[in-house]
Design an enzyme around this catalytic site. Structure first.
Site, PDB file in Angstrom:
ATOM      1  N   TYR A   8      -0.413  14.212   1.213  1.00 35.91           N
ATOM      2  CA  TYR A   8      -0.027  12.856   0.795  1.00 35.91           C
ATOM      3  C   TYR A   8      -0.461  12.680  -0.655  1.00 35.91           C
ATOM      4  O   TYR A   8      -0.755  13.656  -1.342  1.00 35.91           O
ATOM      5  CB  TYR A   8      -0.659  11.802   1.723  1.00 35.91           C
ATOM      6  CG  TYR A   8      -0.061  10.411   1.554  1.00 35.91           C
ATOM      7  CD1 TYR A   8      -0.849   9.340   1.157  1.00 35.91           C
ATOM      8  CD2 TYR A   8       1.299  10.191   1.792  1.00 35.91           C
ATOM      9  CE1 TYR A   8      -0.284   8.070   1.005  1.00 35.91           C
ATOM     10  CE2 TYR A   8       1.856   8.931   1.631  1.00 35.91           C
ATOM     11  CZ  TYR A   8       1.053   7.873   1.240  1.00 35.91           C
ATOM     12  OH  TYR A   8       1.603   6.629   1.089  1.00 35.91           O
ATOM     13  N   ARG A  14       0.788   5.499   3.731  1.00 28.39           N
ATOM     14  CA  ARG A  14       1.364   5.874   5.030  1.00 28.39           C
ATOM     15  C   ARG A  14       0.649   7.055   5.680  1.00 28.39           C
ATOM     16  O   ARG A  14       1.035   7.481   6.768  1.00 28.39           O
ATOM     17  CB  ARG A  14       2.854   6.166   4.859  1.00 28.39           C
ATOM     18  CG  ARG A  14       3.634   4.883   4.561  1.00 28.39           C
ATOM     19  CD  ARG A  14       5.125   5.067   4.691  1.00 28.39           C
ATOM     20  NE  ARG A  14       5.873   3.871   4.315  1.00 28.39           N
ATOM     21  CZ  ARG A  14       6.218   2.890   5.157  1.00 28.39           C
ATOM     22  NH1 ARG A  14       5.876   2.946   6.421  1.00 28.39           N
ATOM     23  NH2 ARG A  14       6.898   1.847   4.726  1.00 28.39           N
ATOM     24  N   TRP A 107       6.321  -2.885  -3.349  1.00 27.02           N
ATOM     25  CA  TRP A 107       6.864  -1.695  -3.997  1.00 27.02           C
ATOM     26  C   TRP A 107       8.337  -1.780  -4.352  1.00 27.02           C
ATOM     27  O   TRP A 107       8.770  -1.132  -5.297  1.00 27.02           O
ATOM     28  CB  TRP A 107       6.668  -0.464  -3.087  1.00 27.02           C
ATOM     29  CG  TRP A 107       5.251  -0.155  -2.767  1.00 27.02           C
ATOM     30  CD1 TRP A 107       4.588  -0.438  -1.604  1.00 27.02           C
ATOM     31  CD2 TRP A 107       4.290   0.483  -3.625  1.00 27.02           C
ATOM     32  NE1 TRP A 107       3.285  -0.015  -1.692  1.00 27.02           N
ATOM     33  CE2 TRP A 107       3.080   0.558  -2.896  1.00 27.02           C
ATOM     34  CE3 TRP A 107       4.351   0.997  -4.917  1.00 27.02           C
ATOM     35  CZ2 TRP A 107       1.921   1.129  -3.433  1.00 27.02           C
ATOM     36  CZ3 TRP A 107       3.206   1.578  -5.450  1.00 27.02           C
ATOM     37  CH2 TRP A 107       2.013   1.635  -4.717  1.00 27.02           C
TER      38      TRP A 107
END
Lengths: 206, 201
Positions: A8, A14, A107
């Site tokens: 990630y 997430r 976002w």
């Protein structure tokens, strides 16, 4: 024991639900945090061109909820019966719906005025409606003094902690009208494995 | 004896159809409870999270369409054999399902100009999604492994809507086309589709 590598970025985002379940399970894993400059090199290697990805003995699993559920099942923390598993999934999906609504204005909305409007609608209308459902559903499980599902922590708690981190950061008293949810947050934070992870995890803006 | 499962949704395919297809593929009986839009406001406050579909089983009421579908798939043996195979099926379902809200948004858009814009976005997303799925799909005629799983049914459901929008799309993706055909030709699904009521969505 299988080898686990979690790919990630430098953030909770997430990947954090999976990290929380790995911590709760005490499963060692490589917590790979890519720089944005590295991403073009890694993207084509990922099954669906996105992160997070969990590599399990060379097999790559993507999609954050599928990953968290997989990790939960690896240590028997996904619910004991099929119905319990569905309940955990249902709760997790409800929390993810809220997280997606936040992601939408944080976002994906560039217009400042619309951003502010979406945020206001979320905190004034959407979130209270759903926190009401979540509190009621928690209470429905034996009075709400334990966890969402059965008598143990599941991936439902992992997603809930991520959601509460984000909403409390914006509005510190947001859970005051929901005492059982507020108390559960503290229980998750002191859960063995999770407690240690929270103390040592990198502090990141998202 | 009453069926073990009661599915409640609107009189439409929408978010209820995945579970209907799963029960159909397994030949499992269920109560297919369809609400009118007029009935819904009274029922809404009694639901776990204010939405449909719901699945009632063993005295428990589940919500969230994918949690329900996954539960049904597991109960009837269409979820995948191992934890890893199940995760792979989940992965496909999650990716495919990203098309749903965009297609629904397009379907319900009334403004012609906005609709044209949304149509373009949806078509691009379909190409992007199908390309990803084609690359990952297994070669045995199914998305994961060598037999029909719920992910094939979920793909079939959404791909059918895509075919309505732009006929012939799936044929450009050979592995996806095979999965789509295998679902369509499955005798239980074929029988289900033959008698399924036509609804706008």
């Amino acid at each position: 024991m299988p080898s686990y590598k979690l790919y990630y970025f430098h953030g909770r985002g997430r990947a954090e639900p999976a990290r929380l379940m790995l911590a709760a399970a005490g499963l060692p894993y490589e917590d790979i945090r890519l720089e944005y400059e590295q991403w073009p090199e890694y993207k084509p290697k990922m099954p669906m061109g996105q992160a997070p990805v969990l590599e399990v003995d060379g097999t790559m699993i993507c999609q954050s909820v599928a990953i968290a559920r997989f990790v939960a099942k690896e240590s028997g923390r996904a619910g004991k019966t099929n119905i319990e598993q569905a309940w955990a999934d249902m709760m997790a999906d409800g929390f993810v719906d809220m997280l997606n609504k936040m992601a939408d204005y944080v976002w994906y909305e560039e217009d400042e005025a619309r951003k502010a409007e979406k945020k206001k609608t979320f905190f004034d209308t959407t979130l209270p409606e759903f926190l009401g459902y979540f509190e009621k559903l928690l209470v429905a499980n034996n009075g709400g003094g334990g966890f969402f599902v059965g008598d143990g922590l599941t991936h439902a708690e992992a997603f809930f902690l991520c959601l509460s981190d984000d909403i409390i950061a914006e509005k510190p008293n947001v859970l005051s009208p929901y005492p059982k949810l507020a108390a559960l947050v503290e229980r998750i934070k002191t859960y063995p494995g999770i407690k240690e992870w929270l103390a040592k995890r990198p502090q990141t803006p998202f | 004896m009453a069926p073990k499962y009661k599915l409640t949704y609107f009189d439409a395919r929408g978010r209820g159809e995945p579970t209907r297809l799963i029960f159909a593929a397994a030949g499992v009986e269920f109560e297919d409870n369809r609400l009118t839009f007029e009935e819904w406001p009274a029922i809404k406050p009694t639901t776990p999270m204010g939405g449909l579909p719901l699945l009632e089983v063993d005295g428990v009421t589940l919500c969230q369409s994918l949690a329900i579908a996954r539960f049904a798939a597991r109960d009837v043996g269409l979820a995948g054999k191992s934890n890893l195979e199940q995760a792979q099926a989940d992965m496909f379902v999650d990716e495919i399902s990203e098309l749903l809200p965009k297609m629904a948004g397009l379907f319900f858009e009334k403004d012609e100009a906005v609709k044209a814009e949304k149509q373009k976005e949806v078509e691009e997303l379909i190409v992007k999604t199908y390309t990803i799925l084609e690359k990952l799909s297994g070669s045995a005629g199914y998305l994961v492994g060598n037999r029909l799983l719920w992910c094939d049914l979920i793909f079939f459901n959404i791909a059918s809507n895509v075919e309505n929008l732009k006929p012939g799309t799936v044929q450009n993706y050979p592995k996806l086309a095979k999965s789509y055909e295998n679902v369509k030709l499955n005798s239980r699904i074929a029988a289900y589709l033959a008698k399924r009521k036509e609804t706008p969505f």
